[in-house]
Design a protein around this motif. Sequence first.
Motif, PDB file in Angstrom:
ATOM      1  N   GLU A 160     -10.914   0.363  -0.049  1.00 24.26           N
ATOM      2  CA  GLU A 160      -9.916  -0.556  -0.071  1.00 24.26           C
ATOM      3  C   GLU A 160     -10.414  -1.850   0.579  1.00 24.26           C
ATOM      4  OE1 GLU A 160      -5.407  -1.557   1.597  1.00 24.26           O
ATOM      5  OE2 GLU A 160      -6.653   0.087   2.396  1.00 24.26           O
TER       6      GLU A 160
ATOM      7  N   TRP B 113      -8.962   5.160  -1.693  1.00 24.19           N
ATOM      8  CA  TRP B 113      -8.436   4.228  -0.663  1.00 24.19           C
ATOM      9  C   TRP B 113      -9.623   3.930   0.385  1.00 24.19           C
ATOM     10  CZ3 TRP B 113      -4.348   1.053  -1.375  1.00 24.19           C
ATOM     11  CH2 TRP B 113      -3.624   1.419  -1.859  1.00 24.19           C
TER      12      TRP B 113
ATOM     13  N   LYS C 129       1.067   4.114  -2.993  1.00 25.04           N
ATOM     14  CA  LYS C 129       0.815   5.573  -2.768  1.00 25.04           C
ATOM     15  C   LYS C 129       2.137   6.512  -3.302  1.00 25.04           C
ATOM     16  CE  LYS C 129      -2.545   5.240   1.050  1.00 25.04           C
ATOM     17  NZ  LYS C 129      -2.881   5.643   2.554  1.00 25.04           N
TER      18      LYS C 129
ATOM     19  N   ARG D  33       0.637  -1.230  -0.095  1.00 22.64           N
ATOM     20  CA  ARG D  33       0.079   0.015   0.148  1.00 22.64           C
ATOM     21  C   ARG D  33       0.964   1.247   0.139  1.00 22.64           C
ATOM     22  NH1 ARG D  33      -2.024  -0.071   4.668  1.00 22.64           N
ATOM     23  NH2 ARG D  33      -3.809  -1.527   4.529  1.00 22.64           N
TER      24      ARG D  33
END
Length: 839
Positions: free
Chosen positions: A124, A121, A113, A109
């Motif tokens: 997610e 997000w 990013k 993750r």
Amino acid sequence: MSSRFNPAEADRRWQARWERSRSFAADSASDKPKTYVLEMFPYPSGRIHMGHVRNYTMGDVLARYRRMQGHEVLHPMGWDAFGMPAENAAMERKVHPGEWTWANIATMRDQLKRLGFALDWDRELATCDPSYYGHEQALFLDLFAAGLVYRKESEVNWDPVDMTVLANEQVIDGKGWRSGAQVERRKLAQWFLKITDFADALLEGLKTLDQWPDKVRLMQENWIGKSRGLQFRFRLAEPANGIDSVEVFTTRPDTIFGASFVAVAADHPIAQAAAVLDPRAAAFIAECKAGGTSAAEVETAEKKGFRTTIEVVHPLDSGWRLPVYIASFVLMDYGTGAIFGVPGHDQRDFEFAKQYQLPIKRVVAESVPLASEPIGSEAESAYGVAVNSLFLDGLSSEQAAAEIIKRAEAAGWGSGTVQYRLRDWGVSRQRYWGTPIPIIHCSACGAVPVPREQLPVVLPDDIEFDKPGNPLDRHPTWKHVHCPGCGGEATRETDTLDTFVDSSWYFIRFASQPSDRPFDRAEAEKWLPVAQYIGGVEHAILHLLYARFWTRALEHLGQISMSEPFNGLFTQGMVTHETYRAGDGSWLSPDEVRKDGDDWVHIESGHPVTPGRVEKMSKSKRNTVDPEPILAKYGADAVRWFMLSDSPPERDLEWSEGGIEGASRFVQRVWRLVTADQTGDGEDDTLKRKLHRTIAAVGEAIDGLQFNKAVAQLYELVSAVEKAKPSATRADAIRALVLLVAPMAPHLAEEAWAALGAEDLIADAAWPAFDRSLLIDDQVTLAVQVNGKLRDTLSAPRGLDRAAAEALALASDKVQRLLDGAPPRKVIVVPDRLVNIVA
């Protein structure tokens, strides 16, 4: 303002700003047109690789571009988090699969990013989270209630050391991929989904997917494998253990007079009958079971057979008997578990007949006079006309097939029918790290669904991997429950679901995530179907087919009103790199070698290194490039730009240090234009025309997912701006350039946008408009011919009338010399293209 763009600072600054602003959170309530962009979600293996970077960069460009066009965009991210690698890590590293998986998710993750992807997000998800797989269990029970789930015994690949079922891809050269043990065919009770009920619908649906690659649609069509032919029975010459016939299916009934043998699977009742009579048949059956069950493996393995004492009678000639073999290449799960062999016109049968000295007869030829030509070194599978086939002789293959079907149906020994290669989807997996199948087994009530209020059925945390086999099966308490029906003692199903189930509906859960049900139909349908799906062609068959089936099943249940989940599909090429080998044959990574003149050497030892082929990046050949140091050195935008620029996106991209350096230089060129003195008056018509053409061309290229073409257009525009003198047009062009690069190099674009005085985010800015009139050339090139031969080319205003075009051509010095003062006899003018002078 610095004359050099600092990606390290800019990347962090703008990523934090986007996160604070929740820039990419999709608003279902928005009245903007909605677009759903999705890349296939990754397995959390530990670190992202360059294949991930390329895949997600493509989707990100499209998502950002659609936002700039005024769309509300859903662009989510999640994790395909169940599966065997986590169990292997648990065994090798003595950690819980969940601990390993969640740690990997956190790492990946952060890496995603770091690349600045415009992802929502807030949505997610991870398939190993009970909040996800509990809803999957509910959907499974919905399919169960609708009769689309059943349980039966089926042949599987069984690893006798690890004591588990292996997927076909886990069987390597007939051995378990991890244990190295000889794989056995074993029958186990397995859960299946009735995908075959939707075979025709799935096949017909392919015709509507005009935004899918043709090759993918063809692969699915072949996998479903609809074929028309004849299903018929051979009568046994003598009954065997109460059996008096064997049923087969053929797509080529026109070749029935070319039959040389009948072959049955090792599990066929006739094979079992032969084993009772002959111990050698029983031994051969045991040998057949020591091998994988995949169609691919069976096709490529040696074609072994055992001739039984059983014979069949040809249905069109009672005096013609064919031997019956037990054959390693025939599987009970395919067709009827029996075939009849026509060696002259099927390569597999040809190889078998050669090995066992069986007749190879020609019954199809290009024409009747070729009937006596022998079959050559391989089978001839083409259609033609029937020969050496009694009453069929001279008929085309199609006519002959129809005649045989007609006679079979009239006489009652067969019928024309349709069959499919597609088999029902076996979803049982004998492993821990997967979605528990929500079924309870009761000796009195049978298979009973887990009550809805007891969902999710959560995996126990206290499991051990110290012994082979499924930890759920030997857990001391987890599987022991009371039957929801009678209250008696019962046991949970200890098989877990195939991970392809997890990925067959995740795109719906992304669109709608209520806590009390899998999805809200109205909310999901605001976004679905996915406008653009992007992923590797390796998923062209199974994942995409299963997702299509799951969607149609939910439509069948009335839970959603769409038949196809993905409107557009794009399969990107792989990222490749040269491979390197040390003197001892071991693989070396790119950061362990360097170029020394024309040779490669090992950095640490100085020993020579042998460069190999450029291949897909893989851990096994160590030709991977870690994105982290590249990002640290060059920044996210240079990496993204290189991923888009060097190759058409559907083709493989070869990683090169020179390529990433070139991308970095381009980033700095754009920054220098932005930070240079922008003062200047007046218009630059040439630059203005170039700008508007670039805006149109870049938009068209992104719409068509031709990112490399968009990049090429931007290179040209930057060069044109660099060469242009200061003017109002040049300032406009620089501002538009920043907007045009924003989907591809968003951190640079935000930094430049702010430098140009904007207070809002460029992520929220509109895509620049273009003037269509500036896309049309004012000048055209006229070809001037004399007596049909090209003599000159002239520049002329577009739309020049015939008289003016004729006068312009006649004024040409070259034409004047050829005419030598004589008037032309005739002048033919094709407006904006041609003037032909007849002298």
